[in-house]
Enzyme design. Structure first.
Site, PDB file in Angstrom:
ATOM      1  N   LYS A 189     -10.235  -4.451  -6.454  1.00  0.00           N
ATOM      2  CA  LYS A 189     -10.674  -3.119  -6.885  1.00  0.00           C
ATOM      3  C   LYS A 189      -9.497  -2.301  -7.388  1.00  0.00           C
ATOM      4  CE  LYS A 189     -14.344  -3.450  -3.587  1.00  0.00           C
ATOM      5  NZ  LYS A 189     -14.569  -3.314  -2.150  1.00  0.00           N
TER       6      LYS A 189
ATOM      7  N   LYS B  18      -4.903 -11.684  -9.027  1.00  0.00           N
ATOM      8  CA  LYS B  18      -6.035 -11.536  -8.113  1.00  0.00           C
ATOM      9  C   LYS B  18      -7.059 -10.536  -8.645  1.00  0.00           C
ATOM     10  CE  LYS B  18      -7.126  -9.256  -3.934  1.00  0.00           C
ATOM     11  NZ  LYS B  18      -6.718  -8.293  -2.937  1.00  0.00           N
TER      12      LYS B  18
ATOM     13  N   LYS C  52       0.836  -1.207   0.000  1.00  0.00           N
ATOM     14  CA  LYS C  52       0.000   0.000   0.000  1.00  0.00           C
ATOM     15  C   LYS C  52       0.862   1.245   0.000  1.00  0.00           C
ATOM     16  CE  LYS C  52      -4.332  -1.846   1.443  1.00  0.00           C
ATOM     17  NZ  LYS C  52      -5.077  -2.395   2.531  1.00  0.00           N
TER      18      LYS C  52
HETATM   19  P1  TYM Z   1     -11.503  -6.268   1.529  1.00  0.00           P
HETATM   20  O1  TYM Z   1     -12.533  -5.222   1.671  1.00  0.00           O
HETATM   21  O2  TYM Z   1     -10.324  -5.984   0.674  1.00  0.00           O
HETATM   22  O3  TYM Z   1     -12.132  -7.604   0.969  1.00  0.00           O
HETATM   23  C1  TYM Z   1     -13.231  -8.195   1.591  1.00  0.00           C
HETATM   24  C2  TYM Z   1     -13.149  -9.696   1.564  1.00  0.00           C
HETATM   25  O4  TYM Z   1     -13.090 -10.177   0.223  1.00  0.00           O
HETATM   26  C3  TYM Z   1     -11.967 -11.048   0.086  1.00  0.00           C
HETATM   27  N1  TYM Z   1     -11.416 -10.906  -1.274  1.00  0.00           N
HETATM   28  C4  TYM Z   1     -11.051 -11.956  -2.034  1.00  0.00           C
HETATM   29  N2  TYM Z   1     -11.092 -13.275  -1.799  1.00  0.00           N
HETATM   30  C5  TYM Z   1     -10.659 -14.079  -2.787  1.00  0.00           C
HETATM   31  N3  TYM Z   1     -10.196 -13.617  -3.986  1.00  0.00           N
HETATM   32  C6  TYM Z   1     -10.142 -12.296  -4.261  1.00  0.00           C
HETATM   33  N4  TYM Z   1      -9.725 -11.881  -5.431  1.00  0.00           N
HETATM   34  C7  TYM Z   1     -10.568 -11.390  -3.252  1.00  0.00           C
HETATM   35  N5  TYM Z   1     -10.657 -10.036  -3.157  1.00  0.00           N
HETATM   36  C8  TYM Z   1     -11.172  -9.761  -1.941  1.00  0.00           C
HETATM   37  C9  TYM Z   1     -10.983 -10.581   1.138  1.00  0.00           C
HETATM   38  O5  TYM Z   1     -10.078 -11.616   1.467  1.00  0.00           O
HETATM   39  C10 TYM Z   1     -11.904 -10.234   2.277  1.00  0.00           C
HETATM   40  O6  TYM Z   1     -12.272 -11.398   2.995  1.00  0.00           O
HETATM   41  N6  TYM Z   1      -8.909  -6.089   5.773  1.00  0.00           N
HETATM   42  C11 TYM Z   1     -10.152  -6.530   5.183  1.00  0.00           C
HETATM   43  C12 TYM Z   1     -11.390  -5.966   5.858  1.00  0.00           C
HETATM   44  C13 TYM Z   1     -11.423  -6.171   7.323  1.00  0.00           C
HETATM   45  C14 TYM Z   1     -11.657  -7.408   8.001  1.00  0.00           C
HETATM   46  C15 TYM Z   1     -11.613  -7.081   9.402  1.00  0.00           C
HETATM   47  C16 TYM Z   1     -11.895  -8.706   7.588  1.00  0.00           C
HETATM   48  C17 TYM Z   1     -11.236  -5.205   8.261  1.00  0.00           C
HETATM   49  N7  TYM Z   1     -11.366  -5.762   9.510  1.00  0.00           N
HETATM   50  C18 TYM Z   1     -11.807  -8.060  10.361  1.00  0.00           C
HETATM   51  C19 TYM Z   1     -12.089  -9.682   8.565  1.00  0.00           C
HETATM   52  C20 TYM Z   1     -12.048  -9.354   9.933  1.00  0.00           C
HETATM   53  C21 TYM Z   1     -10.163  -6.093   3.735  1.00  0.00           C
HETATM   54  O7  TYM Z   1      -9.532  -5.143   3.359  1.00  0.00           O
HETATM   55  O8  TYM Z   1     -11.022  -6.765   2.970  1.00  0.00           O
END
Ligand code: TYM
Length: 328
Positions: free
Chosen positions: A197, A194, A111
């Site tokens: 967004k 992957k 990031k």
């Molecule tokens: P975020 O918002 O980037 O993504 C949300 C969820 O979607 C999954 N994901 C994917 N899984 C498989 N293949 C992909 N291409 C893919 N893109 C996204 C992510 O693994 C995630 O499960 N840090 C987290 C948000 C968060 C969170 C938490 C999650 C904040 N606090 C506490 C669990 C527990 C995030 O940025 O997810």
């Protein structure tokens, strides 16, 4: 009953990566566990959203959660910023998180590389906020995709460190959970590893048939197999991953055989895949449109969720304060 926590950042619409990496597990888990599913709006501040977009973006994810089938009668659905107890725990966890280990996190490094003019402390302490989200409800299982593995490792480390430091067993060590035997990584169709967004390669649950068709037809392929039963290169494996998740077994087998006898036509595969994704999306899309219009209902769900999550959070926080030595 065991507790489950997971969240998604409100940085746009949900895409197939979010769905198959996380939301699909939420749907199953809500029937078996005490589930908390939230919208991680504090986490989205690392990229400076505009004030007028904050609530709107949360409502978008909320409508999409509901449209996917997350049921507010079964799971507690809330917006992270409505549960302020999380921040107090975040502070305590930060006091025992070290600069070196935070700087070494690959997600931080990535990031920082992507936004070199805004390497803020929120980016650095992203894993402690995520750990606070999870530990505030003493969750044991966290349904997330493969990209969250390092954050989960950090959450376990912070839980262990707190327990050791205060000679307590207050926090369980949370484990990642996936419906598949391994954490899922949904690829992009542009040859990147992957779907994401920030990679700009997403197929959204909101995409209509035409949009999907255009995206899938552009998927990167190669010149085709030349020897029977050869191993598929990554870009072709990616296409088959999608067939595996949205198409029927017969469809998958059909194209797999065509691959094996070298008669595969990628155009046919893509057409079929686009159709199957559109078919998968259609009912969800319809429900997203319905829920999006009922703002009053969305806000009611968020309010009830915030109350339930707040109750659970303040119970944990009371224990934490007592453990650290504060008045409760
Ligand atoms: P975020 O918002 O980037 O993504 C949300 C969820 O979607 C999954 N994901 C994917 N899984 C498989 N293949 C992909 N291409 C893919 N893109 C996204 C992510 O693994 C995630 O499960 N840090 C987290 C948000 C968060 C969170 C938490 C999650 C904040 N606090 C506490 C669990 C527990 C995030 O940025 O997810």
């Amino acid at each position: 009953m065991e507790t489950v926590v997971s969240g998604i950042r409100p940085t746009g619409n949900l895409h197939l990566g979010n769905y198959f990496g996380a939301v699909k597990s939420f749907l199953q888990m809500q029937n078996e566990y005490n589930c908390f599913f939230f919208i991680a709006d504090w986490h989205s501040l690392t990229t400076r959203p505009r004030p007028e977009d904050i609530i709107k973006s949360s409502r978008t994810i909320l409508a999409e959660y509901l449209a996917c089938g997350i049921d507010p009668e079964k799971a507690t659905i809330y917006v992270q910023s409505d549960v302020k107890e999380v921040l107090e725990l975040y502070l305590y966890l930060n006091m025992n998180a070290y600069l070196g280990e935070m700087e070494r996190c690959t997600t931080f490094k990535e990031k920082a590389r992507k936004q070199p003019d805004n390497v803020n402390a929120g980016l650095l302490t992203y894993p402690t906020l995520m750990a606070a989200d999870i530990l505030i409800h003493k969750a044991v299982k966290v349904p997330v995709g493969k990209d969250q593995e390092q954050n989960m490792e950090m959450a376990r480390k912070f839980a262990r460190r707190f327990n050791t430091m205060y000679e307590t067993e207050l926090f369980p060590e949370p484990q990642s959970f996936s419906l598949a035997s391994q954490a899922v990584k949904i690829p992009g169709l542009d040859g990147s590893g992957k779907m994401g967004k920030s990679e700009g390669n997403c197929i959204y649950l909101m995409d209509d048939a035409e949009t999907i068709r255009k995206k899938v037809m552009k998927a990167v392929t190669d010149s085709g197999p030349t020897t029977p039963n050869s191993e598929k290169p990554e870009v072709i494996r990616n296409l088959f991953t999608f067939l595996d998740i949205v198409s029927t077994k017969d469809t998958y087998q059909y194209f797999d055989e065509k691959w094996n006898d070298c008669s595969i036509r990628y155009g046919d595969l893509k057409k079929q895949l686009a159709e199957d994704i559109a078919k998968f999306n259609a009912p969800i899309r319809e429900r997203i449109n319905e829920y999006s219009q009922d703002i009053e209902f969305l806000d009611r769900v968020a309010k009830i969720g915030a109350e339930k999550a707040g109750e659970s959070a303040s119970k944990t926080l009371e224990e934490v304060r007592k453990t650290i030595g504060f008045r409760i």
